[in-house]
Design a protein around this motif. Sequence first.
Motif, mmCIF file in Angstrom:
data_model
loop_
_atom_site.group_PDB
_atom_site.id
_atom_site.type_symbol
_atom_site.label_atom_id
_atom_site.label_comp_id
_atom_site.label_asym_id
_atom_site.label_seq_id
_atom_site.Cartn_x
_atom_site.Cartn_y
_atom_site.Cartn_z
ATOM 1 N N THR A 24 5.946 -11.542 -0.983
ATOM 2 C CA THR A 24 5.842 -10.883 -2.221
ATOM 3 C C THR A 24 4.879 -9.971 -2.633
ATOM 4 O O THR A 24 4.633 -9.468 -3.392
ATOM 5 N N ARG A 25 4.150 -9.962 -1.396
ATOM 6 C CA ARG A 25 2.909 -9.074 -1.532
ATOM 7 C C ARG A 25 3.100 -7.748 -0.617
ATOM 8 O O ARG A 25 4.010 -7.705 0.104
ATOM 9 N N ARG A 26 2.220 -6.750 -0.962
ATOM 10 C CA ARG A 26 2.469 -5.501 -0.348
ATOM 11 C C ARG A 26 1.484 -5.480 0.834
ATOM 12 O O ARG A 26 0.414 -5.813 0.860
ATOM 13 N N ALA A 27 1.958 -4.607 2.023
ATOM 14 C CA ALA A 27 1.019 -4.644 3.160
ATOM 15 C C ALA A 27 0.059 -3.755 2.756
ATOM 16 O O ALA A 27 -0.054 -2.861 2.019
ATOM 17 N N GLY A 28 -1.112 -3.979 3.453
ATOM 18 C CA GLY A 28 -2.415 -2.957 3.467
ATOM 19 C C GLY A 28 -2.395 -2.016 4.238
ATOM 20 O O GLY A 28 -3.347 -1.031 3.904
ATOM 21 N N VAL A 29 -1.597 -1.987 5.464
ATOM 22 C CA VAL A 29 -1.557 -0.694 6.154
ATOM 23 C C VAL A 29 -0.823 0.439 5.399
ATOM 24 O O VAL A 29 0.227 0.183 4.642
ATOM 25 N N ALA A 30 -1.166 1.661 5.353
ATOM 26 C CA ALA A 30 -0.471 2.585 5.007
ATOM 27 C C ALA A 30 0.894 2.915 5.601
ATOM 28 O O ALA A 30 0.895 3.151 6.769
ATOM 29 N N LEU A 31 1.922 3.035 5.032
ATOM 30 C CA LEU A 31 3.120 3.258 5.423
ATOM 31 C C LEU A 31 3.807 4.622 5.414
ATOM 32 O O LEU A 31 4.120 5.522 6.473
ATOM 33 N N GLY A 32 3.655 5.343 4.319
ATOM 34 C CA GLY A 32 4.178 6.763 4.177
ATOM 35 C C GLY A 32 4.182 6.946 2.613
ATOM 36 O O GLY A 32 4.553 6.037 1.918
ATOM 37 N N SER A 33 3.930 8.243 2.141
ATOM 38 C CA SER A 33 4.115 8.648 0.745
ATOM 39 C C SER A 33 4.395 9.888 0.490
ATOM 40 O O SER A 33 4.302 10.911 1.486
ATOM 41 N N THR A 34 5.145 10.311 -0.339
ATOM 42 C CA THR A 34 5.652 11.687 -0.476
ATOM 43 C C THR A 34 5.336 12.052 -1.901
ATOM 44 O O THR A 34 5.381 10.986 -3.055
ATOM 45 N N ALA A 35 5.202 13.305 -2.384
ATOM 46 C CA ALA A 35 5.129 13.843 -3.690
ATOM 47 C C ALA A 35 6.320 13.586 -4.756
ATOM 48 O O ALA A 35 7.434 14.136 -4.396
ATOM 49 N N THR A 36 6.077 13.075 -6.099
ATOM 50 C CA THR A 36 7.483 12.977 -6.882
ATOM 51 C C THR A 36 6.611 13.332 -8.092
ATOM 52 O O THR A 36 5.882 12.613 -8.614
ATOM 53 N N TYR A 37 7.035 14.359 -8.813
ATOM 54 C CA TYR A 37 6.377 14.651 -10.037
ATOM 55 C C TYR A 37 4.880 14.898 -10.022
ATOM 56 O O TYR A 37 4.287 14.584 -11.042
ATOM 57 N N HIS A 38 4.438 15.443 -8.880
ATOM 58 C CA HIS A 38 3.241 15.653 -8.639
ATOM 59 C C HIS A 38 2.438 14.557 -8.613
ATOM 60 O O HIS A 38 1.063 14.625 -8.697
ATOM 61 N N GLN A 39 2.875 13.433 -8.219
ATOM 62 C CA GLN A 39 2.144 12.082 -7.843
ATOM 63 C C GLN A 39 2.725 11.773 -6.621
ATOM 64 O O GLN A 39 3.907 11.843 -6.339
ATOM 65 N N TYR A 40 1.678 11.098 -6.032
ATOM 66 C CA TYR A 40 2.400 10.564 -4.328
ATOM 67 C C TYR A 40 2.720 9.143 -4.768
ATOM 68 O O TYR A 40 2.201 8.445 -5.196
ATOM 69 N N LEU A 41 4.020 8.802 -4.157
ATOM 70 C CA LEU A 41 4.382 7.473 -4.300
ATOM 71 C C LEU A 41 4.115 6.938 -2.897
ATOM 72 O O LEU A 41 4.687 7.719 -1.927
ATOM 73 N N ASP A 42 3.713 5.706 -2.983
ATOM 74 C CA ASP A 42 3.662 4.935 -1.662
ATOM 75 C C ASP A 42 4.989 4.177 -1.542
ATOM 76 O O ASP A 42 5.391 3.206 -2.263
ATOM 77 N N HIS A 43 5.703 4.576 -0.361
ATOM 78 C CA HIS A 43 6.874 4.051 -0.221
ATOM 79 C C HIS A 43 6.774 2.468 0.124
ATOM 80 O O HIS A 43 7.822 1.762 0.242
ATOM 81 N N GLY A 44 5.499 1.944 0.546
ATOM 82 C CA GLY A 44 5.539 0.617 0.774
ATOM 83 C C GLY A 44 5.540 -0.329 -0.339
ATOM 84 O O GLY A 44 5.686 -1.462 -0.401
ATOM 85 N N ASP A 45 5.587 0.417 -1.510
ATOM 86 C CA ASP A 45 5.658 -0.358 -2.920
ATOM 87 C C ASP A 45 7.205 -0.254 -3.175
ATOM 88 O O ASP A 45 7.434 -0.866 -4.497
ATOM 89 N N GLU A 46 8.089 0.217 -2.544
ATOM 90 C CA GLU A 46 9.536 0.347 -2.996
ATOM 91 C C GLU A 46 10.239 -1.051 -2.457
ATOM 92 O O GLU A 46 10.011 -1.572 -1.555
ATOM 93 N N GLY A 47 11.279 -1.036 -3.006
ATOM 94 C CA GLY A 47 12.079 -2.149 -2.465
ATOM 95 C C GLY A 47 11.716 -3.380 -3.034
ATOM 96 O O GLY A 47 10.612 -3.806 -3.410
ATOM 97 N N ARG A 48 12.745 -4.499 -3.283
ATOM 98 C CA ARG A 48 12.444 -5.953 -3.613
ATOM 99 C C ARG A 48 11.430 -6.539 -2.740
ATOM 100 O O ARG A 48 10.446 -7.014 -3.129
ATOM 101 N N VAL A 49 11.521 -6.201 -1.258
ATOM 102 C CA VAL A 49 10.357 -6.421 -0.471
ATOM 103 C C VAL A 49 10.320 -5.416 0.736
ATOM 104 O O VAL A 49 11.272 -4.706 0.643
ATOM 105 N N CYS A 50 9.181 -5.110 1.105
ATOM 106 C CA CYS A 50 8.987 -4.294 2.251
ATOM 107 C C CYS A 50 8.139 -4.929 3.095
ATOM 108 O O CYS A 50 6.859 -4.904 3.125
ATOM 109 N N LEU A 51 8.807 -5.482 4.116
ATOM 110 C CA LEU A 51 8.137 -6.580 4.898
ATOM 111 C C LEU A 51 7.704 -5.659 6.247
ATOM 112 O O LEU A 51 8.520 -5.259 7.036
#
Length: 218
Positions: free
Chosen positions: A74-101
């Motif tokens: 239920t926690r999010r990883a500390g390692v950076a996975l990847g991010s993209t810009a959406t509406y001038h803000q960077y979205l960390d894709h590791g925060d998406e999904g019910r879980v991202c293991l």
Amino acid sequence: MAKAWMPGVERIVGGPARTANGAGAPRAVWTVTGSDPGVWSAAEEARRLLHEGRTTHLVWNPLSGEVVQLLAATRRAGVALGSTATYHQYLDHGDEGRVCLVVAVVGTEARPFTDGPMTGLPSLLEWLGSWAVPRTWPAGPPGTRGVGAEESVRAWSRGGHFGHDQVPGSVATAPGRISPGRVLSGAGGGTGEQGVSLFSEGSAVPRAHQDPQPSVIN
């Protein structure tokens, strides 16, 4: 029933971690530590990643079958996975999904871990599956870098299993040219000549050492 902690494996508490209320398809991301699994144990690499502040959920040594868990599902990883810009803000894709293991395999990009023994893989896949991670690999084989940004986002939206380099916006090159089919089948993998691991000239049991090992995890 999904359990936050994988049954029967060693736990090393990963310290403070983000808990994002992600929505969408569950995912599993595979990366490698950049170290020889015939020399470095999962516990040693887990402690190093914790010290570096780049925690993953699981650290797995495919030769010995040792699995160490640093973070609850239920926690999010500390390692950076990847991010993209959406509406001038960077979205960390590791925060998406019910879980991202995130699974860190003790191994290197140059020697794909799917070419050797994958001891303990069925139990690992069973735990990932208990969190409804689809046993699919939508982005195709890792290590090719032939997918455009839009296609990468579409594949990511489907959920399933991904290489670290296949997360949208990722700058990682891990896990190398592994075989998704061998991972998802839960097969034991191959061996080098005379049945010896491709990583080691002797025992598959990790040996003691002193010097720290750099990681390829970004």
